[in-house]
Design an enzyme around this catalytic site. Sequence first.
Site, PDB file in Angstrom:
ATOM      1  N   GLU A   1     -52.693 -10.557  -6.606  1.00  0.00           N
ATOM      2  CA  GLU A   1     -53.898  -9.748  -6.827  1.00  0.00           C
ATOM      3  C   GLU A   1     -54.126  -8.691  -5.756  1.00  0.00           C
ATOM      4  O   GLU A   1     -54.597  -7.602  -6.045  1.00  0.00           O
ATOM      5  CB  GLU A   1     -55.134 -10.649  -6.914  1.00  0.00           C
ATOM      6  CG  GLU A   1     -55.358 -11.272  -8.290  1.00  0.00           C
ATOM      7  CD  GLU A   1     -54.407 -12.412  -8.576  1.00  0.00           C
ATOM      8  OE1 GLU A   1     -53.765 -12.889  -7.623  1.00  0.00           O
ATOM      9  OE2 GLU A   1     -54.323 -12.838  -9.738  1.00  0.00           O
TER      10      GLU A   1
ATOM     11  N   HIS B   1     -62.272 -21.809 -12.106  1.00  0.00           N
ATOM     12  CA  HIS B   1     -61.904 -20.848 -13.143  1.00  0.00           C
ATOM     13  C   HIS B   1     -63.099 -20.461 -14.004  1.00  0.00           C
ATOM     14  O   HIS B   1     -62.927 -19.916 -15.083  1.00  0.00           O
ATOM     15  CB  HIS B   1     -60.841 -21.461 -14.080  1.00  0.00           C
ATOM     16  CG  HIS B   1     -59.436 -21.239 -13.597  1.00  0.00           C
ATOM     17  ND1 HIS B   1     -59.012 -21.687 -12.374  1.00  0.00           N
ATOM     18  CD2 HIS B   1     -58.383 -20.622 -14.176  1.00  0.00           C
ATOM     19  CE1 HIS B   1     -57.738 -21.350 -12.225  1.00  0.00           C
ATOM     20  NE2 HIS B   1     -57.321 -20.706 -13.297  1.00  0.00           N
TER      21      HIS B   1
END
Lengths: 323, 324, 412
Positions: B60, B129
Amino acid sequence: MDKKSYLELFRQMVLIRRLEENAAELYQKGAIGGFLHLYIGQEAVSTGIIAARKAQDRVITAYRDHGVAINVGIPAKVVMAELLGKETGCSKGKGGSMHMADIEKNFWGGHAIVGAHLPIASGLALADKVQKKDGVTICMFGEGATNIGFFHEAINIAKAWNLPVLWVCENNRYGMGTSPERASAVSPIIQKACGYGMPAYDVDGMNVLDVQQTVSERLAEIREGSGPQFLEVCTYRFRGHSMGDPERYRSQEEVKKFIENGPIDRFQKLILKEGIAAQEELDEIMAAVEKEIDEAVTFAKESPEPPDEALFENIYVEEVERG
Amino acid sequence: MAVITMREAISQALWEEMERDQKVFIMGEEVGVWGGTYAVTKGFLDHFGSERVRDTPIAEAAIVGAAIGSALGGLRPVAELMTINFAFVAMDHIVNEAAKLHYMFGGQMKLPLVIRTPGGGGRQLGATHSQTPDAIFAHFPGLKVVAPGTPADAKGLLKSAIRSDDPIFFIENATVYQQRGEVPEGELLIPIGKSKIQREGADVTIVTYSKMVSYSLKAAAELEKEDISAEVIDLRTLRPLDLEPIIASFKKTNHAVIAEEGWRSYGVGSEIAARIYEQAFDYLDAPIQRVAQKEVPLPYNRRLEQMALPQVADIVNAVKEVLR
Amino acid sequence: MANIVEMPKLGFDMAEGTLVSWIAEEGQDITKGDVLADIETDKATVQVESSFTGIVHKHLVEENKTIPIGTPIAVIADKGEDVDLEALLKQASKPDKPSSPPPETASAEKQPAPQLQNTGTDDEFIKASPLAKKIAADAGIKLSSISGTGPEGRIVKRDVEKHLSDSPAPTAKTQSVKTETAIRQGEDQQIPISKLRAAIGRRMVTSHTTIPDFTITYSYDVEALITMRQQMNADRADEEQLSVNDFIVKAVALALRDYPNLNASISEEKIIRHGNINIGNAVAVESGLLTIVVNNADQKSLDQIGHEISTMAGRVRAGKVNPDDIEGSTFTISNLGMFNVHDFTAIINPPEAAILAVASAQETPIIENGNVLIGWRMKATIAADHRITDGAEAAQFMRHLSTFLEQPWRLI
């Protein structure tokens, strides 16, 4: 290489040296605030690199950026004005020592978070590749930055996508106060590059001609499509990590040894030995640098502060009402 | 007027902008061959090619960092972070680099960059998540944060975001890609930084955004049956905030409920409430109510997870409480 | 190196200041430009910055002490430096030590907040929403006479509204049936006199007791001025709107060109006719009033005057007044027109020769050619120092002023 080029290399290194020494004094007088990371001892590295690059090659570096700023052609007075936080500085006084930049000269800053500019370098190279420009992105960073996650993500993606980046690791032997022997899994650093399948070379960072020559060769190959390459440039900083560093991590004898064999002295000796120029010519250059720095300091001191409104300017390109 | 899903709306926005401007390109994990883990970019690779639909490694910081670099270098990247939970890996590049480069270098550097990412919970994906940390990203001057709650807004705002020269963090919701809504035909551009009254009312002002917009509208319909008229205002953009319609509404209703999916503490509601208190103190008839997620990491167990997340009933109860 | 910070001189006539509070504590790191202390002068409270970087080695003065300018107030030294205080201070008593640059005021002069407490001075704390309090206050009802149905008995809007619709004439008097038994004794409020209020007081006493002043009132036909202002403002953005006072400032400044004796000061045996016409405008602040000055107002355009005054007034409201903003007036205007005042007299602002008190422009019956008509009149009263001027001259000035106020095109 002609005489003019030799003298220009010499002039730039002396200019950087004197700028840095003056900056240190101004810092102690309280005229410069924040952090000040001096490039003293490493002048040959940025000077050699920028001398080798073409105008379309981008350069991005970390926070020890005054050397690159001078080499790419930002006037000393503009660098000095930025250090004093004045409106006439290259970042309008809003960046300071660690955030010099001039995108017209393809110099993308001056970055303060260790390793954070490396993925950005990959992105710059991506842009050039996609737009079919033949510029190479030269990304400079310290050996300490090779331990942080950003380094690995950046060089991985650059290699996976075959991006035109020259990774230049300035190994000045200390990441702040910690040597790579204490911080890094492997030494020398080029081993890390090999782990990513990149051609990797080491360079004597105290020899400006060696730096220039090597960088020039690497850039040519990358421009031909070789993909990213890695350089470990061995150098040394004569002063602390930044102003106020008590330097408990190294001995003064070690520092002295490096100072005695520094890049500017070495180059000066070479010029004289090879008869490229006479001492008087070198003295002239040094006197001109002295004058330029004096004028730069005066200019910076006399330059205006940014106006109050500058606080709220350039937050966005499309300005919005303050919240 | 077509009725399409949130997914289609976002997909259309991306497609139209990529057709319009060759500099726009997409990069992210599984956006190409896979077609996007939420199927937003299905079909894009075949049409636009691998130079403009780039599958990235799972990295990322490199995704956002390289997006920044390519934006500086003249392209207009739309980077995707598979979920907002992974944005933390790229936190430095989002809030420390993208948000600050234009300012720090005296206005030299332009970052026409969009980072798209879905957040939200309710699918039993576990604590790491399922988050809605929107408020954190809205905290930083220099970054614009957009969070649409309807398909029309998603399409119009994403197109505006891609055309903007500022770095924009575009937050979608992972559980409502199939939500349907009316979207006008033709070119649709919605200005960033403007709230919208989604439903007019007289008794209470409900301020909300993203998934909670549809929840608030459902709550308003229920409250109508009990003769309570709720005005629902959709922020649409978290930074910069458009307070004007909210203050005007509050001066009319004197009662406010703020509904968000994230946690209460230090959340979006805290900011909106503080501003209402600052700007309309004399119009306050009751303390402002905040509907938000309970202060817990989201558990896997379905029942427990739903207990933690804000529901329509919570908004109804909050309205009744504020009017008490 | 150890450096001394002295009480700075922040105004042309400042002789002393009060160190209100230390912001940087002893032992604290300080960088040049950081705030060191809050200092109060005659005119305002100002933040003083350190001109040195290091640590605050010592505070030499206690809080709330008033001391002459130039007195050492602190020592800034390098970290870990050994400072010989005595020797340092001895050296400091030599002249020509650079003083810190004039800083900006930083105290937030708050505007008076709208009255929203429970009306009256009820001792008991009554829970009511801000909205309910506002409605009750506007209607003149005491909260103690309302019962609350909100959570925990809070009085909310519906309670006040119900109360209003139930009771016929909601004035405090008619509530007396309920409140008779609930009369509460008020408590005196003791308010310490601020430095600014004290300074104003001193100056006004001086003026009032030493200056033999006389007053002359004139009534100006301002119809043309009002019309012209409207026309000019139609062409101007919101933030550029001209006020009536902007016109008055320019008119007075131009009129003074021909009456230098009114733009003067008296000093010992001399009358000093000032070379510049600097118009001071009295502006109210929370603890008193300040005079903001437009220098050379006769040479500036209306827009310039308007812009300067609103910019300076903005700084005053924000508590950031520059010493320059409030120094150097040669003639003062006090305008209470916004309060619908018919006429009033102001006290001369020493050492000026005169002050003009401007009342509000009003529609009023006037007589023209034997007919009663409606016209716009604005009264202004000059108070002038009889040691410098006399009635005839002042009256002529007031008449001369009418040339500018009644023929406003001369102001462009």
